[in-house]
Design a protein around this motif. Sequence first.
Motif, PDB file in Angstrom:
ATOM      1  N   VAL A  19      22.401   7.790  -8.351  1.00  0.00           N
ATOM      2  CA  VAL A  19      21.270   7.208  -9.507  1.00  0.00           C
ATOM      3  C   VAL A  19      20.139   6.384  -8.686  1.00  0.00           C
ATOM      4  CG1 VAL A  19      20.690   6.099 -11.547  1.00  0.00           C
ATOM      5  CG2 VAL A  19      22.631   7.614 -11.390  1.00  0.00           C
ATOM      6  N   SER A  20      21.151   5.456  -8.047  1.00  0.00           N
ATOM      7  CA  SER A  20      20.142   4.452  -7.110  1.00  0.00           C
ATOM      8  C   SER A  20      19.127   5.181  -6.221  1.00  0.00           C
ATOM      9  CB  SER A  20      20.943   3.204  -6.515  1.00  0.00           C
ATOM     10  OG  SER A  20      21.698   2.601  -7.447  1.00  0.00           O
ATOM     11  N   ASP A  21      19.893   6.056  -5.442  1.00  0.00           N
ATOM     12  CA  ASP A  21      19.210   6.725  -4.358  1.00  0.00           C
ATOM     13  C   ASP A  21      17.912   7.466  -4.970  1.00  0.00           C
ATOM     14  OD1 ASP A  21      20.613   5.526  -2.354  1.00  0.00           O
ATOM     15  OD2 ASP A  21      21.798   7.480  -1.654  1.00  0.00           O
ATOM     16  N   VAL A  22      18.329   8.346  -6.141  1.00  0.00           N
ATOM     17  CA  VAL A  22      17.302   9.112  -6.907  1.00  0.00           C
ATOM     18  C   VAL A  22      16.035   8.287  -7.314  1.00  0.00           C
ATOM     19  CG1 VAL A  22      16.806  10.659  -8.963  1.00  0.00           C
ATOM     20  CG2 VAL A  22      18.799  10.984  -7.382  1.00  0.00           C
ATOM     21  N   ILE A  23      16.453   7.110  -7.704  1.00  0.00           N
ATOM     22  CA  ILE A  23      15.363   6.254  -8.144  1.00  0.00           C
ATOM     23  C   ILE A  23      14.498   5.789  -6.983  1.00  0.00           C
ATOM     24  CG2 ILE A  23      14.701   3.444  -8.985  1.00  0.00           C
ATOM     25  CD1 ILE A  23      17.397   4.153 -10.821  1.00  0.00           C
ATOM     26  N   GLY A  24      15.340   5.516  -5.771  1.00  0.00           N
ATOM     27  CA  GLY A  24      14.553   5.091  -4.634  1.00  0.00           C
ATOM     28  C   GLY A  24      13.365   6.326  -4.144  1.00  0.00           C
ATOM     29  N   ILE A  25      14.142   7.472  -4.274  1.00  0.00           N
ATOM     30  CA  ILE A  25      13.265   8.712  -3.875  1.00  0.00           C
ATOM     31  C   ILE A  25      12.151   8.939  -4.807  1.00  0.00           C
ATOM     32  CG2 ILE A  25      13.286  11.281  -4.051  1.00  0.00           C
ATOM     33  CD1 ILE A  25      16.168  10.959  -2.986  1.00  0.00           C
ATOM     34  N   VAL A  26      12.464   8.502  -6.069  1.00  0.00           N
ATOM     35  CA  VAL A  26      11.118   8.670  -6.948  1.00  0.00           C
ATOM     36  C   VAL A  26       9.858   7.600  -6.886  1.00  0.00           C
ATOM     37  CG1 VAL A  26      10.506   8.452  -9.467  1.00  0.00           C
ATOM     38  CG2 VAL A  26      12.626   9.917  -8.826  1.00  0.00           C
ATOM     39  N   ALA A  27      10.510   6.507  -6.424  1.00  0.00           N
ATOM     40  CA  ALA A  27       9.608   5.366  -6.054  1.00  0.00           C
ATOM     41  C   ALA A  27       8.831   5.533  -4.622  1.00  0.00           C
ATOM     42  CB  ALA A  27      10.417   4.148  -5.705  1.00  0.00           C
ATOM     43  N   VAL A  28       9.501   6.227  -3.826  1.00  0.00           N
ATOM     44  CA  VAL A  28       8.746   6.796  -2.527  1.00  0.00           C
ATOM     45  C   VAL A  28       7.677   7.823  -2.866  1.00  0.00           C
ATOM     46  CG1 VAL A  28       9.032   7.943  -0.211  1.00  0.00           C
ATOM     47  CG2 VAL A  28      10.624   5.951  -0.948  1.00  0.00           C
ATOM     48  N   ALA A  29       8.025   8.837  -3.747  1.00  0.00           N
ATOM     49  CA  ALA A  29       7.086   9.687  -4.291  1.00  0.00           C
ATOM     50  C   ALA A  29       5.886   9.018  -4.907  1.00  0.00           C
ATOM     51  CB  ALA A  29       7.964  10.841  -4.979  1.00  0.00           C
ATOM     52  N   ALA A  30       6.286   8.086  -5.671  1.00  0.00           N
ATOM     53  CA  ALA A  30       5.095   7.560  -6.346  1.00  0.00           C
ATOM     54  C   ALA A  30       4.000   6.821  -5.627  1.00  0.00           C
ATOM     55  CB  ALA A  30       5.498   6.341  -7.599  1.00  0.00           C
ATOM     56  N   LEU A  31       4.851   6.206  -4.516  1.00  0.00           N
ATOM     57  CA  LEU A  31       3.706   5.369  -3.490  1.00  0.00           C
ATOM     58  C   LEU A  31       3.092   6.425  -2.799  1.00  0.00           C
ATOM     59  CD1 LEU A  31       6.360   2.823  -2.288  1.00  0.00           C
ATOM     60  CD2 LEU A  31       4.445   2.372  -3.561  1.00  0.00           C
ATOM     61  N   ALA A  32       3.820   7.542  -2.429  1.00  0.00           N
ATOM     62  CA  ALA A  32       2.947   8.794  -1.877  1.00  0.00           C
ATOM     63  C   ALA A  32       1.791   8.955  -2.549  1.00  0.00           C
ATOM     64  CB  ALA A  32       4.070   9.882  -1.461  1.00  0.00           C
ATOM     65  N   VAL A  33       1.904   9.121  -3.751  1.00  0.00           N
ATOM     66  CA  VAL A  33       0.883   9.842  -4.787  1.00  0.00           C
ATOM     67  C   VAL A  33      -0.147   8.928  -4.538  1.00  0.00           C
ATOM     68  CG1 VAL A  33       0.272  10.371  -7.158  1.00  0.00           C
ATOM     69  CG2 VAL A  33       2.225  11.194  -6.245  1.00  0.00           C
ATOM     70  N   VAL A  34       0.167   7.250  -4.754  1.00  0.00           N
ATOM     71  CA  VAL A  34      -0.913   6.276  -4.564  1.00  0.00           C
ATOM     72  C   VAL A  34      -1.623   6.357  -3.148  1.00  0.00           C
ATOM     73  CG1 VAL A  34      -1.503   3.888  -4.741  1.00  0.00           C
ATOM     74  CG2 VAL A  34       0.283   4.923  -6.536  1.00  0.00           C
ATOM     75  N   ALA A  35      -0.875   6.681  -2.105  1.00  0.00           N
ATOM     76  CA  ALA A  35      -1.604   6.629  -0.716  1.00  0.00           C
ATOM     77  C   ALA A  35      -2.483   7.602  -0.824  1.00  0.00           C
ATOM     78  CB  ALA A  35      -0.361   6.639   0.167  1.00  0.00           C
ATOM     79  N   TRP A  36      -2.150   8.868  -1.365  1.00  0.00           N
ATOM     80  CA  TRP A  36      -2.835  10.168  -1.257  1.00  0.00           C
ATOM     81  C   TRP A  36      -4.146   9.838  -2.251  1.00  0.00           C
ATOM     82  CZ3 TRP A  36      -4.416  13.323  -5.511  1.00  0.00           C
ATOM     83  CH2 TRP A  36      -4.727  14.604  -5.035  1.00  0.00           C
ATOM     84  N   LEU A  37      -4.013   9.318  -3.237  1.00  0.00           N
ATOM     85  CA  LEU A  37      -5.222   8.815  -4.110  1.00  0.00           C
ATOM     86  C   LEU A  37      -6.027   8.121  -3.407  1.00  0.00           C
ATOM     87  CD1 LEU A  37      -3.572   8.435  -7.641  1.00  0.00           C
ATOM     88  CD2 LEU A  37      -5.000  10.423  -6.889  1.00  0.00           C
ATOM     89  N   ILE A  38      -5.643   6.888  -2.672  1.00  0.00           N
ATOM     90  CA  ILE A  38      -6.476   6.075  -1.935  1.00  0.00           C
ATOM     91  C   ILE A  38      -7.212   6.755  -1.056  1.00  0.00           C
ATOM     92  CG2 ILE A  38      -6.479   3.899  -0.380  1.00  0.00           C
ATOM     93  CD1 ILE A  38      -4.087   2.997  -2.490  1.00  0.00           C
ATOM     94  N   VAL A  39      -6.394   7.516   0.044  1.00  0.00           N
ATOM     95  CA  VAL A  39      -6.953   8.230   1.143  1.00  0.00           C
ATOM     96  C   VAL A  39      -7.969   9.158   0.683  1.00  0.00           C
ATOM     97  CG1 VAL A  39      -6.295   9.798   3.054  1.00  0.00           C
ATOM     98  CG2 VAL A  39      -4.832   7.798   2.613  1.00  0.00           C
ATOM     99  N   ARG A  40      -7.762   9.870  -0.363  1.00  0.00           N
ATOM    100  CA  ARG A  40      -8.738  11.116  -0.930  1.00  0.00           C
ATOM    101  C   ARG A  40      -9.801  10.279  -1.286  1.00  0.00           C
ATOM    102  NH1 ARG A  40      -8.127  14.327  -6.129  1.00  0.00           N
ATOM    103  NH2 ARG A  40      -9.699  15.909  -5.732  1.00  0.00           N
TER     104      ARG A  40
END
Length: 159
Positions: A19-40
């Motif tokens: 569960v902790s690792d899945v939460i970490g994966i979701v957090a990394v994915a959310a950060l990736a979306v934020v980075a994608w939005l900023i770069v775009r």
Amino acid sequence: MSDLPSHRLDPRMLRVWYVSDVIGIVAVAALAVVAWLIVRHVGGDVFWVYLVAGVIEAICVVDLLVSPRVEYATWRYDVTPTDVDLYHGVFTKKRVLVPLVRVQHVQTKQGPILRAHGLATVTISTAGESFEIPGLAEENANELRDRVAELARLAKEDV
């Protein structure tokens, strides 16, 4: 070196690590979306965001598939009248003997994920550092905390 400690963590700890690792994966994915939005938004090349996020997510997924099982398989502990013996590690195995005469305090703690699974962590503190035994059934953690505290008190009286 003597035999490995005999006590193991509660099997429910595997689910907690997943569960902790899945939460970490979701957090990394959310950060990736934020980075994608900023770069775009600034007109940059989003390819690098995809590449970096993909590599990080792949590493997180491999960690999810490997680390919890290896960590669970290696985590062991024992409490003797003189010390607490800890053995754990995924890539680097660590064996620690904590003399009970050095123990200053012992506590149990639970975060929301441990609480949801009926588990607790026992933390043994000395003047120099703290040592944790994660993933014990709540009642076992309380008994271990009390036992270590009593043995530490007796060890200090003998000195």
